[in-house]
Design an enzyme around this catalytic site. Structure first.
Site, short mmCIF file in Angstrom:
data_model
loop_
_atom_site.label_atom_id
_atom_site.label_comp_id
_atom_site.label_asym_id
_atom_site.label_seq_id
_atom_site.Cartn_x
_atom_site.Cartn_y
_atom_site.Cartn_z
N GLU A 109 -0.56 4.73 -0.44
CA GLU A 109 -1.42 5.92 -0.59
C GLU A 109 -0.61 7.20 -0.38
O GLU A 109 0.21 7.27 0.54
CB GLU A 109 -2.55 5.89 0.44
CG GLU A 109 -3.72 5.03 -0.03
CD GLU A 109 -4.83 5.01 1.00
OE1 GLU A 109 -5.98 5.27 0.63
OE2 GLU A 109 -4.53 4.73 2.16
N THR B 159 -3.37 6.32 -21.94
CA THR B 159 -3.27 4.98 -21.37
C THR B 159 -1.87 4.48 -21.69
O THR B 159 -1.21 5.00 -22.60
CB THR B 159 -4.29 4.02 -22.01
OG1 THR B 159 -4.13 4.09 -23.43
CG2 THR B 159 -5.71 4.40 -21.66
N TYR C 234 0.84 -1.19 0.00
CA TYR C 234 0.00 0.00 0.00
C TYR C 234 0.87 1.24 0.00
O TYR C 234 1.80 1.34 0.79
CB TYR C 234 -0.90 0.02 1.25
CG TYR C 234 -2.36 -0.11 0.86
CD1 TYR C 234 -2.99 0.93 0.19
CD2 TYR C 234 -3.06 -1.28 1.12
CE1 TYR C 234 -4.30 0.80 -0.21
CE2 TYR C 234 -4.38 -1.40 0.72
CZ TYR C 234 -4.99 -0.37 0.05
OH TYR C 234 -6.29 -0.49 -0.34
N LYS D 15 -1.92 0.66 -24.73
CA LYS D 15 -2.27 0.58 -26.15
C LYS D 15 -0.99 0.61 -26.97
O LYS D 15 -0.17 -0.27 -26.80
CB LYS D 15 -3.25 1.70 -26.50
CG LYS D 15 -4.57 1.54 -25.71
CD LYS D 15 -5.59 2.61 -25.99
CE LYS D 15 -6.82 2.40 -25.10
NZ LYS D 15 -7.80 3.49 -25.22
N ARG E 41 -1.80 -2.20 -18.17
CA ARG E 41 -3.08 -1.49 -18.24
C ARG E 41 -3.09 -0.41 -17.18
O ARG E 41 -3.20 -0.70 -15.98
CB ARG E 41 -4.25 -2.45 -17.99
CG ARG E 41 -4.25 -3.69 -18.84
CD ARG E 41 -5.61 -4.34 -18.85
NE ARG E 41 -6.50 -3.57 -19.69
CZ ARG E 41 -6.53 -3.63 -21.02
NH1 ARG E 41 -5.73 -4.45 -21.66
NH2 ARG E 41 -7.35 -2.89 -21.70
N ASP F 153 -6.21 13.97 -24.91
CA ASP F 153 -6.24 12.56 -24.52
C ASP F 153 -5.63 11.78 -25.68
O ASP F 153 -6.27 11.55 -26.70
CB ASP F 153 -7.70 12.15 -24.27
CG ASP F 153 -7.85 10.66 -24.01
OD1 ASP F 153 -6.85 9.92 -24.08
OD2 ASP F 153 -8.99 10.23 -23.72
C1 LIG Z 1 -8.90 3.70 -24.41
C2 LIG Z 1 -9.22 5.12 -24.23
C3 LIG Z 1 -9.54 5.62 -22.96
C4 LIG Z 1 -9.87 4.77 -21.77
O1 LIG Z 1 -8.95 3.89 -21.34
P1 LIG Z 1 -9.32 2.69 -20.35
O2 LIG Z 1 -7.96 2.28 -19.93
O3 LIG Z 1 -10.06 1.69 -21.16
O4 LIG Z 1 -10.12 3.25 -19.24
C5 LIG Z 1 -9.73 6.98 -22.84
N1 LIG Z 1 -9.62 7.81 -23.90
C6 LIG Z 1 -9.33 7.34 -25.13
C7 LIG Z 1 -9.25 8.30 -26.27
C8 LIG Z 1 -9.14 5.98 -25.34
O5 LIG Z 1 -8.90 5.54 -26.57
#
Ligand SMILES: *Cc1c(COP(=O)(O)O)cnc(C)c1O
Length: 437
Positions: free
Chosen positions: A57, A242, A55, A245, A251, A216
């Protein structure tokens, strides 16, 4: 790692068998979901470590007068000498990879995934009911950009912008909406957009209208840091991504921002939204960030784009309808209802299922005008995963041919089985290196 799975299987036969089965599935089928990838052995090893027990935090530093005091630990529990060092290492690597000048930026490596990262950013700067602008889901935006089934769509006043008739961002329309609604924040980035995004133009709109710009870059972060896509900094104030990807990490989510926003972002992630960070995930993220700074990763990112462009040109030439008309990045969005030359399908859901029978794994996707989310007209494809296992220019002809055959003969079980056998044999030619556990 083979030993690790053997150990697991002895210890827990059911889970062990399911792990092996999933690894085999990933090894034998063509993985074309653009948000998926194969993480390295080092990333997977880092995930399976003692850091999952700890932990932590809080943060490995304290905020005082708007700056981070790294001499002092901001953790709530004891036993943090190694978690502190690990998190600071991950932060340093994130800043080195994602910013032009690490000294001017701040990174938070604790978001549990992309959706919580976005919610943390919105909650840091908006009160419930405040207005922000985001791209509509059926125009390639993400659920967390203000869709009405998501918390971001009902806690906040989300004004949704759309693409033009050519499936391109319409900067004048975004400017018009920003002037009309005076949002506190504009979020850009997409989950199904095959073209380049001009962060420079969006930054200008945000400054003209007094809004924060959040980029994002979950799908394209690996292209931004290698020069295959415009970089969001310095135009954006805050970047979310993220790490699982195109980045090939665990993840997780990651937020990088200009320094003045750091304290608010940290507070929003913890204690605002989350409890203890997943330190094993942060260890794996640090590994992935290091990998992404290597010359090999730059070659990888270039090949991802080349593969996607080649695949899109071949599919288009045969009659598939491409949203946006082309691909500038790692993904293709096909309108499979509107495709020609015997390639038109009932809907994206139906076609993606038929493809799966043939060993082609993709996802259905909404396109503008779709009204039934479960039966959209689109299918989304991407090249990050197949490029990781080693597919290059010459392999795209095979991939295109399987996709075309599995579409033309979607109701012919024998033909789908033939495609599946060919794919399995083809996949066997690539090294098994990415298929560890
Ligand atoms: C995949 C994605 C997310 C969310 O990611 P998670 O890990 O699935 O919560 C947010 N914004 C965009 C543009 C994405 O492609």
């Amino acid at each position: 790692m083979e030993n690790a799975v053997r150990y697991l299987t002895k210890y827990d036969q059911e889970v062990g068998a399911l792990v092996s089965a999933e690894t085999q599935r990933q090894r034998r089928t063509l993985s074309l979901i653009p948000s998926e990838n194969y993480s390295s052995k080092a990333v997977q090893l880092a995930l399976a470590t003692s850091y999952t027990n700890k932990y932590a935090e809080g943060y490995p530093y304290l905020w005082s007068n708007g700056s981070r005091e790294e001499q002092q630990s901001g953790r709530y529990y004891r036993g943090q000498e190694h978690t502190n060092e690990l998190e600071l290492l991950a932060i340093r690597r994130a800043l080195q990879l994602f910013t032009p000048n690490p000294g001017d930026y701040h990174a938070n490596v604790q978001p549990l995934s992309g959706a919580p990262a976005n919610l943390a950013v919105l909650s840091a700067f908006l009160k419930p009911g405040d207005t922000f602008l985001g791209l509509a889901l059926d125009y390639g935006g993400h659920l967390t950009h203000g869709h009405n089934v998501n918390i971001t769509g009902h806690y906040y006043n989300a004004v949704q912008y759309r693409l033009n008739e050519s499936y391109e961002l319409d900067y004048e329309e975004i400017r018009r909406l920003a002037k009309q609604h005076s949002p506190k924040l504009i979020i850009c980035g997409a989950t199904a957009y095959p073209l380049q995004i001009s962060f420079r133009q969006l930054g200008a709109i945000a400054r003209e209208t007094g809004a924060l710009l959040v980029a994002d870059i979950a799908h394209i972060c690996g292209l931004c840091v290698t020069g295959y896509h415009e970089h969001p900094f310095p135009h954006a104030d805050i970047v979310t991504t993220t790490t699982h990807k195109i980045l090939r990490g665990p993840r997780a989510g990651l937020i990088v921002c200009k320094k003045p926003y750091g304290a608010a972002i940290d507070r929003a992630v913890f204690p605002g939204l989350q409890g203890g960070p997943h330190m094993n995930t942060i260890a794996a993220m640090a590994v992935a960030l290091k990998e992404a700074m290597s010359p090999d990763y730059k070659l990888y990112a270039g090949q991802v784009v080349r593969n996607a462009k080649l695949l899109s040109e071949m599919l288009k030439a045969e009659g598939f309808k491409l949203m946006g008309g082309r691909t500038d990045n790692h993904l293709l969005l096909l309108d499979v209802v509107g495709s020609a030359n015997g390639l038109s399908a009932k809907n994206g859901n139906w076609l993606a299922k038929r493809w799966e029978t043939a060993g082609i794994v993709a996802n259905k996707n909404a396109i503008p005008g779709d009204t039934k989310p479960w039966y959209p007209s689109g299918v989304r494809l991407g090249t990050p995963a197949i490029t990781t296992i080693g597919m290059k220019d010459q392999d795209m002809a095979n991939v295109a041919e399987w996709i075309i055959r599995a579409t033309r003969h979607a109701e012919n079980e024998a033909e789908l089985q033939r495609v599946r056998d060919e794919i399995e044999q083809f996949m066997g030619r690539f090294p098994s290196e990415p298929f560890y556990v």
